[in-house]
Design a protein around this motif. Sequence first.
Motif, PDB file in Angstrom:
ATOM      1  N   ASP A 137      -3.583  -6.498   0.884  1.00  0.00           N
ATOM      2  CA  ASP A 137      -3.706  -7.326   2.338  1.00  0.00           C
ATOM      3  C   ASP A 137      -4.325  -8.433   1.826  1.00  0.00           C
ATOM      4  N   HIS A 155      -5.930 -12.026   3.774  1.00  0.00           N
ATOM      5  CA  HIS A 155      -6.173 -12.830   4.867  1.00  0.00           C
ATOM      6  C   HIS A 155      -6.864 -14.028   4.315  1.00  0.00           C
ATOM      7  N   TYR A 158      -8.906 -15.873   9.713  1.00  0.00           N
ATOM      8  CA  TYR A 158      -8.348 -14.969   9.991  1.00  0.00           C
ATOM      9  C   TYR A 158      -8.500 -14.577  11.545  1.00  0.00           C
ATOM     10  N   THR A 209      -5.927 -15.906  13.913  1.00  0.00           N
ATOM     11  CA  THR A 209      -4.416 -15.526  13.894  1.00  0.00           C
ATOM     12  C   THR A 209      -4.220 -14.613  14.724  1.00  0.00           C
ATOM     13  N   GLN A 210      -2.720 -14.095  15.001  1.00  0.00           N
ATOM     14  CA  GLN A 210      -2.527 -13.233  15.891  1.00  0.00           C
ATOM     15  C   GLN A 210      -2.993 -11.726  15.602  1.00  0.00           C
ATOM     16  N   GLU A 211      -3.086 -11.384  14.531  1.00  0.00           N
ATOM     17  CA  GLU A 211      -3.809 -10.136  13.912  1.00  0.00           C
ATOM     18  C   GLU A 211      -5.142 -10.287  14.137  1.00  0.00           C
ATOM     19  N   LYS A 217      -6.028  -9.656  17.765  1.00  0.00           N
ATOM     20  CA  LYS A 217      -5.698  -8.238  18.229  1.00  0.00           C
ATOM     21  C   LYS A 217      -6.601  -7.102  17.571  1.00  0.00           C
ATOM     22  N   ALA A 226       0.914 -10.201   5.947  1.00  0.00           N
ATOM     23  CA  ALA A 226       1.389  -9.414   7.114  1.00  0.00           C
ATOM     24  C   ALA A 226       1.322  -7.858   6.836  1.00  0.00           C
ATOM     25  N   PHE A 227       1.612  -7.146   7.453  1.00  0.00           N
ATOM     26  CA  PHE A 227       1.674  -5.664   7.341  1.00  0.00           C
ATOM     27  C   PHE A 227       2.678  -5.215   6.425  1.00  0.00           C
ATOM     28  N   ILE A 275       0.258   1.678   9.576  1.00  0.00           N
ATOM     29  CA  ILE A 275       0.404   0.235   9.787  1.00  0.00           C
ATOM     30  C   ILE A 275       0.955  -0.077   8.655  1.00  0.00           C
ATOM     31  N   CYS A 276       0.279  -0.435   7.232  1.00  0.00           N
ATOM     32  CA  CYS A 276       0.968  -1.016   6.154  1.00  0.00           C
ATOM     33  C   CYS A 276       1.906  -0.165   5.491  1.00  0.00           C
ATOM     34  N   SER A 283       5.270   0.183   7.665  1.00  0.00           N
ATOM     35  CA  SER A 283       5.857  -0.901   7.835  1.00  0.00           C
ATOM     36  C   SER A 283       6.633  -1.336   6.583  1.00  0.00           C
TER      37      SER A 283
END
Length: 181
Positions: A49, A51, A55, A58-60, A63, A94-95, A131-132, A135
């Motif tokens: 992962d 970033h 970070y 970002t959208q992640e 959230k 991303a995931f 999550i990851c 995915s």
Amino acid sequence: MEILIVVDMQNDFVSGALGTPEAGEIVPYVVGRVVEGMNRGEEILFTRDTHEANYLSTQEGKKLPVPHCIRGTEGWEIIDQLREDARHPIDKPAFASRYLGALLKARDEDLHKQGKPGVEKVTFIGLCTDICVISNALLIKAFLPEAEIVVDARCCAGVTPESHRNALEAMKMCQITVEND
């Protein structure tokens, strides 16, 4: 060909910003499964992962406002027990990793061109199941619909034990084999 994917076994997910007791508990199983994979001749790939310093914008980051796995930090690094084996991890912002999917698809096509069976089995271990891992498992299922996709549950942990179990059940519904559940 059999491939073992070790997903995001990084300091921030084991003992850092997003670490959980469950993540720490799977470390010996993950290390053992990597050694087993090497002994069996599986190709082993690691994801990381990744970033950037922005970070939180970002959208992640909006959230999940917990900075983690920022490139170049100790939290971004693969855990010490696996670092030597993860010489060239696949960084993913991303995931799931589109690059990983394309890489495995290309490898499968090359093997078929050589008259070989192709990628027959892809096993996933690592963090986080919900999550990851899920995915990437679903992504690879889309890229390689005829390969057996496997998740070794004893070598995975989720954000919570409940979300881990839910992810395993969701993957079963998508024809992903869950072992050691």
